[in-house]
Design an enzyme around this catalytic site. Sequence first.
Site, mmCIF file in Angstrom:
data_model
loop_
_atom_site.group_PDB
_atom_site.id
_atom_site.type_symbol
_atom_site.label_atom_id
_atom_site.label_comp_id
_atom_site.label_asym_id
_atom_site.label_seq_id
_atom_site.Cartn_x
_atom_site.Cartn_y
_atom_site.Cartn_z
ATOM 1 N N CYS A 137 13.294 29.375 28.506
ATOM 2 C CA CYS A 137 14.007 29.307 27.224
ATOM 3 C C CYS A 137 13.306 28.333 26.272
ATOM 4 O O CYS A 137 13.464 27.114 26.388
ATOM 5 C CB CYS A 137 15.459 28.867 27.470
ATOM 6 S SG CYS A 137 16.419 28.703 25.963
ATOM 7 N N CYS A 140 15.614 26.224 24.123
ATOM 8 C CA CYS A 140 16.243 25.114 24.857
ATOM 9 C C CYS A 140 15.241 23.983 25.109
ATOM 10 O O CYS A 140 15.573 22.806 24.975
ATOM 11 C CB CYS A 140 16.751 25.579 26.218
ATOM 12 S SG CYS A 140 17.676 27.118 26.178
ATOM 13 N N ASP A 141 14.028 24.328 25.518
ATOM 14 C CA ASP A 141 13.118 23.320 26.062
ATOM 15 C C ASP A 141 11.862 23.075 25.221
ATOM 16 O O ASP A 141 11.090 22.159 25.524
ATOM 17 C CB ASP A 141 12.693 23.719 27.490
ATOM 18 C CG ASP A 141 13.888 23.762 28.430
ATOM 19 O OD1 ASP A 141 14.850 22.999 28.197
ATOM 20 O OD2 ASP A 141 13.869 24.559 29.383
HETATM 21 C C1 LIG Z 1 17.000 27.163 32.776
HETATM 22 C C2 LIG Z 1 17.896 27.306 31.571
HETATM 23 C C3 LIG Z 1 17.990 26.248 30.661
HETATM 24 C C4 LIG Z 1 18.829 26.370 29.550
HETATM 25 N N1 LIG Z 1 18.918 25.320 28.685
HETATM 26 C C5 LIG Z 1 19.755 25.391 27.631
HETATM 27 C C6 LIG Z 1 19.892 24.310 26.741
HETATM 28 O O1 LIG Z 1 19.236 23.272 26.888
HETATM 29 N N2 LIG Z 1 20.763 24.444 25.701
HETATM 30 C C7 LIG Z 1 21.472 25.600 25.500
HETATM 31 O O2 LIG Z 1 22.269 25.663 24.568
HETATM 32 N N3 LIG Z 1 21.352 26.651 26.329
HETATM 33 C C8 LIG Z 1 20.520 26.581 27.384
HETATM 34 N N4 LIG Z 1 20.370 27.653 28.215
HETATM 35 C C9 LIG Z 1 21.108 28.890 27.904
HETATM 36 C C10 LIG Z 1 22.584 28.733 28.339
HETATM 37 O O3 LIG Z 1 22.617 28.295 29.669
HETATM 38 C C11 LIG Z 1 23.304 30.076 28.203
HETATM 39 O O4 LIG Z 1 23.182 30.532 26.870
HETATM 40 C C12 LIG Z 1 24.790 29.908 28.536
HETATM 41 O O5 LIG Z 1 24.948 29.389 29.832
HETATM 42 C C13 LIG Z 1 25.522 31.237 28.448
HETATM 43 O O6 LIG Z 1 26.850 30.998 28.803
HETATM 44 P P1 LIG Z 1 27.802 32.166 29.329
HETATM 45 O O7 LIG Z 1 29.104 31.523 29.588
HETATM 46 O O8 LIG Z 1 27.752 33.303 28.385
HETATM 47 O O9 LIG Z 1 27.159 32.707 30.672
HETATM 48 P P2 LIG Z 1 26.541 32.033 31.967
HETATM 49 O O10 LIG Z 1 26.255 30.593 31.789
HETATM 50 O O11 LIG Z 1 25.435 32.947 32.359
HETATM 51 O O12 LIG Z 1 27.720 32.156 33.026
HETATM 52 C C14 LIG Z 1 28.078 33.391 33.573
HETATM 53 C C15 LIG Z 1 29.213 33.184 34.545
HETATM 54 O O13 LIG Z 1 29.692 34.472 34.966
HETATM 55 C C16 LIG Z 1 29.929 34.435 36.353
HETATM 56 N N5 LIG Z 1 29.907 35.815 36.837
HETATM 57 C C17 LIG Z 1 28.894 36.718 36.812
HETATM 58 N N6 LIG Z 1 29.283 37.868 37.366
HETATM 59 C C18 LIG Z 1 30.574 37.711 37.745
HETATM 60 C C19 LIG Z 1 31.535 38.536 38.395
HETATM 61 N N7 LIG Z 1 31.231 39.783 38.778
HETATM 62 N N8 LIG Z 1 32.765 38.035 38.653
HETATM 63 C C20 LIG Z 1 33.086 36.771 38.255
HETATM 64 N N9 LIG Z 1 32.227 35.942 37.634
HETATM 65 C C21 LIG Z 1 30.981 36.407 37.408
HETATM 66 C C22 LIG Z 1 28.851 33.522 36.908
HETATM 67 O O14 LIG Z 1 29.211 33.004 38.176
HETATM 68 C C23 LIG Z 1 28.849 32.434 35.822
HETATM 69 O O15 LIG Z 1 29.829 31.474 36.103
HETATM 70 C C24 LIG Z 1 19.554 27.565 29.337
HETATM 71 C C25 LIG Z 1 19.456 28.623 30.247
HETATM 72 C C26 LIG Z 1 18.638 28.499 31.360
HETATM 73 C C27 LIG Z 1 18.562 29.655 32.341
#
Ligand SMILES: Cc1cc2nc3c(=O)[nH]c(=O)nc-3n(C[C@H](O)[C@H](O)[C@H](O)COP(=O)(O)OP(=O)(O)OC[C@H]3O[C@@H](n4cnc5c(N)ncnc54)[C@H](O)[C@@H]3O)c2cc1C
Length: 321
Positions: A137, A140-141
């Site tokens: 990302c 992010c980084d």
């Molecule tokens: C390495 C890395 C570094 C990052 N750094 C940053 C940063 O510095 N700043 C920033 O703003 N963003 C950062 N991001 C991006 C950020 O993490 C994502 O945009 C954010 O987490 C998305 O949130 P979300 O809640 O949509 O989904 P996610 O964080 O992807 O969470 C998805 C959730 O759904 C659950 N889930 C999936 N399938 C099922 C199912 N069938 N039943 C029940 N639960 C399920 C999972 O267990 C999880 O809890 C980074 C991402 C990565 C990979």
Amino acid sequence: MTSPKHTRMLILGSGPAGLSAAIYGARAGLKPVVVQGMQPGGQLTITTDVENYPGFRDVIQGPWLMQEMQAQAEHVGAEMIWDQIVDVDLSQRPFRLTGDGGSQYTADTVVICTGAQAKWLGTEGEQELSGKGVSACATCDGFFYRGKKVVVIGGGNTAVEEALYLTNHSDDVTLIHRRDSLRSEKILQDRLLSHPKIKVLWNKQVERFVGGGDPEGLVGVDLVDTVTGDKSHEPTDGAFVAIGHKPSTELFDGKMTLDGGYLVVEKGTSKTEIPGVFAAGDVTDKVYRQAVTAAGMGCMAALDVEKFLADSDYEASKAAY
Ligand SMILES: Cc1cc2nc3c(=O)[nH]c(=O)nc-3n(C[C@H](O)[C@H](O)[C@H](O)COP(=O)(O)OP(=O)(O)OC[C@H]3O[C@@H](n4cnc5c(N)ncnc54)[C@H](O)[C@@H]3O)c2cc1C
């Protein structure tokens, strides 16, 4: 057989979107239940430094931020369940969902926050050096590589956009692509190929991410030429794997409209095509993919749920007279 657990608001996923929806839903008195999934806390639990989530002057740690969000959600009354949803029936109300192991859930509304996963190469050293120079990302980084050399791996829109974005921080950006032409849109290619800070290594595949130093961090990538088989080494401070994302929507395949795998919502809302089913965060966002945008969408979903239930209750109470 135990009777299904019923809730007015069932949230799938415990990343920033799911937990923000839970906080707002709980504060609205909806007693939301969060099914956390296999990655409690979501994607931020696999990173270290987070420097762009508003409210914190100092660098914070991703897992810590998610623990705090969960604690806040529980504090205001949300219930966390450690389960993974493996089947959904959204064709009738209440909606019916099945957890891994057979637990049954019924819900008046469902908020889908199942997120997305960055695709990784699966190459040696990638996982070990993730967060220590290897990232998926640039938004992010990228900031951590000001004035440093970085490489971007990939050849589609994601890779080209990440490489162009990184020129805001680095004067030395190298795109590594395993073919001799890019798959990205022509306009992006033109921008990339004419950019003075970007060079392209064609027909090269990463064989290994190489660590060094103390504390250990990325120092370079070992490459192999996909045409000649020749090996080479490219020194770098940061490597961005940019080969795309995969939204977690297998559950909804054939049951809801997907766009490139992403759930489709009505513009400016969290409403899906099924009344009472909402979506928020990376599962519906192929553009921004940030914790703060996911959290914002989680808030929108909770407000949409609240309004939907209030309108449904109003209709039901009218029908009772
Ligand atoms: C390495 C890395 C570094 C990052 N750094 C940053 C940063 O510095 N700043 C920033 O703003 N963003 C950062 N991001 C991006 C950020 O993490 C994502 O945009 C954010 O987490 C998305 O949130 P979300 O809640 O949509 O989904 P996610 O964080 O992807 O969470 C998805 C959730 O759904 C659950 N889930 C999936 N399938 C099922 C199912 N069938 N039943 C029940 N639960 C399920 C999972 O267990 C999880 O809890 C980074 C991402 C990565 C990979």
